[in-house]
Every structure is written in C-alpha cells, then in structure tokens.
Design a protein around this motif. Structure first.
Motif, PDB file in Angstrom:
ATOM      1  N   GLY A 207     -23.043 -21.071  26.748  1.00 13.64           N
ATOM      2  CA  GLY A 207     -22.560 -21.391  29.193  1.00 13.64           C
ATOM      3  C   GLY A 207     -20.881 -21.648  29.090  1.00 13.64           C
ATOM      4  N   SER A 208     -21.016 -22.256  27.876  1.00 12.01           N
ATOM      5  CA  SER A 208     -19.392 -23.644  27.120  1.00 12.01           C
ATOM      6  C   SER A 208     -18.805 -22.105  26.783  1.00 12.01           C
ATOM      7  CB  SER A 208     -20.049 -24.342  26.277  1.00 12.01           C
ATOM      8  OG  SER A 208     -19.774 -24.093  24.664  1.00 12.01           O
ATOM      9  N   ALA A 209     -18.629 -21.038  26.728  1.00 16.46           N
ATOM     10  CA  ALA A 209     -17.876 -20.080  26.441  1.00 16.46           C
ATOM     11  C   ALA A 209     -18.004 -19.363  27.745  1.00 16.46           C
ATOM     12  CB  ALA A 209     -18.548 -19.031  24.955  1.00 16.46           C
ATOM     13  N   LEU A 210     -18.128 -18.797  28.268  1.00 19.17           N
ATOM     14  CA  LEU A 210     -18.409 -18.371  29.622  1.00 19.17           C
ATOM     15  C   LEU A 210     -17.200 -19.216  30.322  1.00 19.17           C
ATOM     16  CD1 LEU A 210     -19.004 -15.651  30.931  1.00 19.17           C
ATOM     17  CD2 LEU A 210     -20.439 -17.079  32.070  1.00 19.17           C
ATOM     18  N   SER A 211     -17.305 -20.126  29.848  1.00 23.29           N
ATOM     19  CA  SER A 211     -16.672 -21.011  30.884  1.00 23.29           C
ATOM     20  C   SER A 211     -15.136 -21.195  30.316  1.00 23.29           C
ATOM     21  CB  SER A 211     -17.636 -23.158  31.166  1.00 23.29           C
ATOM     22  OG  SER A 211     -18.269 -22.941  31.478  1.00 23.29           O
ATOM     23  N   ALA A 212     -14.911 -21.487  28.990  1.00 19.35           N
ATOM     24  CA  ALA A 212     -14.038 -21.081  28.899  1.00 19.35           C
ATOM     25  C   ALA A 212     -13.481 -19.504  28.736  1.00 19.35           C
ATOM     26  CB  ALA A 212     -14.120 -21.187  26.370  1.00 19.35           C
ATOM     27  N   LEU A 213     -13.828 -18.754  28.728  1.00 21.93           N
ATOM     28  CA  LEU A 213     -13.523 -17.448  29.015  1.00 21.93           C
ATOM     29  C   LEU A 213     -13.128 -17.541  30.611  1.00 21.93           C
ATOM     30  CD1 LEU A 213     -13.509 -13.741  28.770  1.00 21.93           C
ATOM     31  CD2 LEU A 213     -15.162 -13.869  29.492  1.00 21.93           C
ATOM     32  N   GLY A 214     -13.560 -17.902  31.532  1.00 27.93           N
ATOM     33  CA  GLY A 214     -13.028 -18.002  33.015  1.00 27.93           C
ATOM     34  C   GLY A 214     -11.460 -18.954  32.880  1.00 27.93           C
ATOM     35  N   GLU A 215     -11.916 -20.248  32.575  1.00 27.69           N
ATOM     36  CA  GLU A 215     -10.447 -20.425  32.540  1.00 27.69           C
ATOM     37  C   GLU A 215      -9.225 -20.331  31.412  1.00 27.69           C
ATOM     38  OE1 GLU A 215     -10.799 -24.416  29.581  1.00 27.69           O
ATOM     39  OE2 GLU A 215     -12.435 -25.123  31.374  1.00 27.69           O
ATOM     40  N   ALA A 216      -9.174 -18.933  30.890  1.00 31.98           N
ATOM     41  CA  ALA A 216      -8.231 -18.599  30.180  1.00 31.98           C
ATOM     42  C   ALA A 216      -7.619 -16.997  30.783  1.00 31.98           C
ATOM     43  CB  ALA A 216      -9.233 -17.071  28.915  1.00 31.98           C
ATOM     44  N   GLY A 217      -8.899 -16.453  32.050  1.00 35.58           N
ATOM     45  CA  GLY A 217      -8.634 -15.994  32.812  1.00 35.58           C
ATOM     46  C   GLY A 217      -8.442 -16.327  34.082  1.00 35.58           C
ATOM     47  N   GLY A 218      -8.501 -17.525  34.915  1.00 40.45           N
ATOM     48  CA  GLY A 218      -8.324 -17.875  35.780  1.00 40.45           C
ATOM     49  C   GLY A 218      -9.316 -17.840  36.678  1.00 40.45           C
ATOM     50  N   PHE A 219     -10.089 -17.736  36.338  1.00 42.94           N
ATOM     51  CA  PHE A 219     -11.501 -17.183  37.419  1.00 42.94           C
ATOM     52  C   PHE A 219     -13.351 -18.330  36.759  1.00 42.94           C
ATOM     53  CE2 PHE A 219     -12.591 -14.205  34.049  1.00 42.94           C
ATOM     54  CZ  PHE A 219     -13.343 -13.858  33.461  1.00 42.94           C
ATOM     55  N   THR A 220     -13.507 -18.126  37.671  1.00 38.29           N
ATOM     56  CA  THR A 220     -14.894 -18.916  37.951  1.00 38.29           C
ATOM     57  C   THR A 220     -16.016 -17.692  37.790  1.00 38.29           C
ATOM     58  OG1 THR A 220     -14.432 -20.532  39.855  1.00 38.29           O
ATOM     59  CG2 THR A 220     -16.967 -20.218  39.114  1.00 38.29           C
TER      60      THR A 220
END
Length: 301
Positions: A207-220
């Motif tokens: 889940g933390s990897a998915l959160s980091a992806l969201g931060e990189a792309g600017g989305f939740t």
C-alpha cells in the motif's frame, strides 16, 4: 549389544579364515581377537565360525548369513560417521527455505541454490512457497530455516534480515488497456485507474508503494482489490480488473494477456531480504546464510 569392534573382528576372520592373519590385519593380539568373536557369538546366541585345529577356519550357515549383514552394517556406520563429520562442517544436513513468488520469478532463489550447491552437494534443500507473514512465522517457530521475503517494519524476536535484491516497480495491466500502447507511462496517466495491491494488513504490504505512486502523479490512488501475492495481482490485471504495481522481476511470470510498462517518473525501489534466526545452531544453515548474503548483496537485479 553388538559394537563396531566386534563386527570388525568378525569380518577380518571371515575374510582371512585365519585368526593369526586377521589379528595381524587389525593390529591386535590373537587372544584379544578370539575374545571379541566369542563375545559376539554369546551376544547373538549362535556359532558363527567352525574352529578345528586340523581344519581351516570356516563360516557356519549362520556365519554366512551374518557376514552379509555385518558388511552392510559397517558401511552404514562408516556412512553415518562421514555424514556426521560433514554436518559438523556445514557440508551435510537439511535446509528448509521459504520464499515469496517474486523470489522465484526473479531468479534469485535458483541462483542462490545453484551457488550453494557448488560447495555443498550433500546438503538437502527443501523449498516451500509462502507469503511473507507466513514465512516469518514459520521461521520463528522452526518450520523453515531461511526465508526469502519482503521487508517488514517489525520482525519476530530473534529473526534478522539482510537485503539481497533491489528492483524497480512496473505497471501491469491487460494487453487491451489503452495505456498498454506505451512502453513508459507518466505517473499522472494512472490517476483514474483502479489498483490491485498485495496488502497483508493495513500497515503491511505494498500500500505504501501505491501511495508513493499517487504522490509522484499528484493523485489519490483507488485501491480496488487487495490480494495476498503478486501472482494473484497479475492474474486479475491480465483479466482487466485493474492495474497492479509490481516488481520488475514479475515480467518473468508468463501470463496470457498481461502487459508490463515502466513508470517514467516513479523511481521507487523495492527489496527482497534474506531472513534467518539470529542464533542459528545448524552449520549448514549458517553456511547458506553466509554465502547468500555475501554473494547477493542487494544490488539491482
């Protein structure tokens, strides 16, 4: 109870058919050799040798039968002695290895076993696929000896780890997905996707990897499916149920209809660790851990 010296004494006489020659062969006094044979016959309750001053020594029927068993018994004893000495040096024994799917798909497990076998051919290896939480439990209670697993924030008491492989993450999706036309996808292009993630509990998993992806792309990110392992995630992704963010080694998992793409501006790396008990008493396990951690030091696959 029959002992090794009695067996050796009997075999020497049975093969030489002469007490003096057998005593010379063993480097013992003839009287001592005779005593050993007599004790053996008393223990067994049967005569093994025909003794006659006017005739050569010969085997009785029971002696012939016992001879074959005595030869086999001594071979087993010699083998046990050899294996015991090898085990003390870590060159024999049994090692049970638990591993996550990506430990196999990345080639890490097979490379470790191949390297270890070069110098430890007599060590028996048993491999068991299991997800990280179950592998750590099995390691803690002794059901396995080594685990190739994903890192955790906390480990069972007495269990330690070392990073043995580092990988980047890819996006896995069905080959018919609109984004599958690209070899590299910007993180923001995944903003409206449903995601499939191995997530063992709220605080453990990817889940933390998915959160980091969201931060990189600017989305939740929208987590649609929570599964136990990457193979399950890829099966769902190939069928069009969502996008899975997986280690690059999962490309080796051949699944019909799956497409893997790099995420251009997402540099997160994930690790595989070798987990083992801090106080390990098995020389073979200690040898495996030493070789594995020295040879595979966490560099990218």
């Amino acid at each position: 109870m029959i002992d090794v010296r009695q067996l050796q004494s009997f075999l020497a006489v049975a093969e030489e058919l002469h007490f003096a020659k057998a005593a010379d062969r063993l480097g013992v006094a003839q009287s001592g050799l005779s005593t050993q044979i007599q004790r053996l016959e008393q223990d067994l309750g049967v005569t093994l040798l025909n003794r006659n001053k006017r005739k050569p020594v010969s085997l009785t029927d029971a002696g012939h039968l016992f001879h074959a068993e005595a030869v086999a018994a001594l071979r087993h004893i010699e083998r046990a002695d050899q294996v015991g000495r090898l085990a003390a040096r870590g060159l024999a024994g049994v090692i049970r290895v638990g591993y996550v799917a990506s430990g196999a798909s990345s080639g890490l497990l097979s490379m470790m076993l191949s390297e270890f076998r070069k110098s430890h051919e007599m060590v028996r290896i048993e491999v068991v696929p299991m997800e990280t939480p179950r592998a750590l439990e099995a390691l803690s209670d002794g059901r396995i000896d080594v685990g190739i697993v994903r890192p955790r924030r906390l480990y069972p008491a007495g269990v330690i780890t070392k990073v043995v492989q580092t990988e980047r993450m890819l996006a896995a999706m069905t080959a018919s997905h609109p984004l599958a036309r690209r070899r590299a996808i910007p993180a923001h292009a995944l903003a409206d996707q449903s995601f499939i993630v191995p997530q063992f509990a709220d605080e453990e998993g990817f889940g933390s990897a998915l959160s980091a992806l969201g931060e990189a792309g600017g989305f939740t990110p929208h987590l649609e499916y929570r599964v136990q392992d990457f193979i399950s995630a890829i099966c769902l992704a190939s069928a069009g149920y969502g996008v899975a963010i997986v280690p690059e080694s999962m490309q080796n998992f051949s699944q019909p209809g799956i497409f893997y793409a790099q995420i251009a501006d997402f540099k997160l790396s994930v690790h595989l660790v070798l987990a083992h008990r801090r106080r390990e008493i098995s020389p073979a396990v200690r040898a495996f851990v030493q070789l594995a951690t020295e040879t595979f030091n966490g560099r990218p696959s």
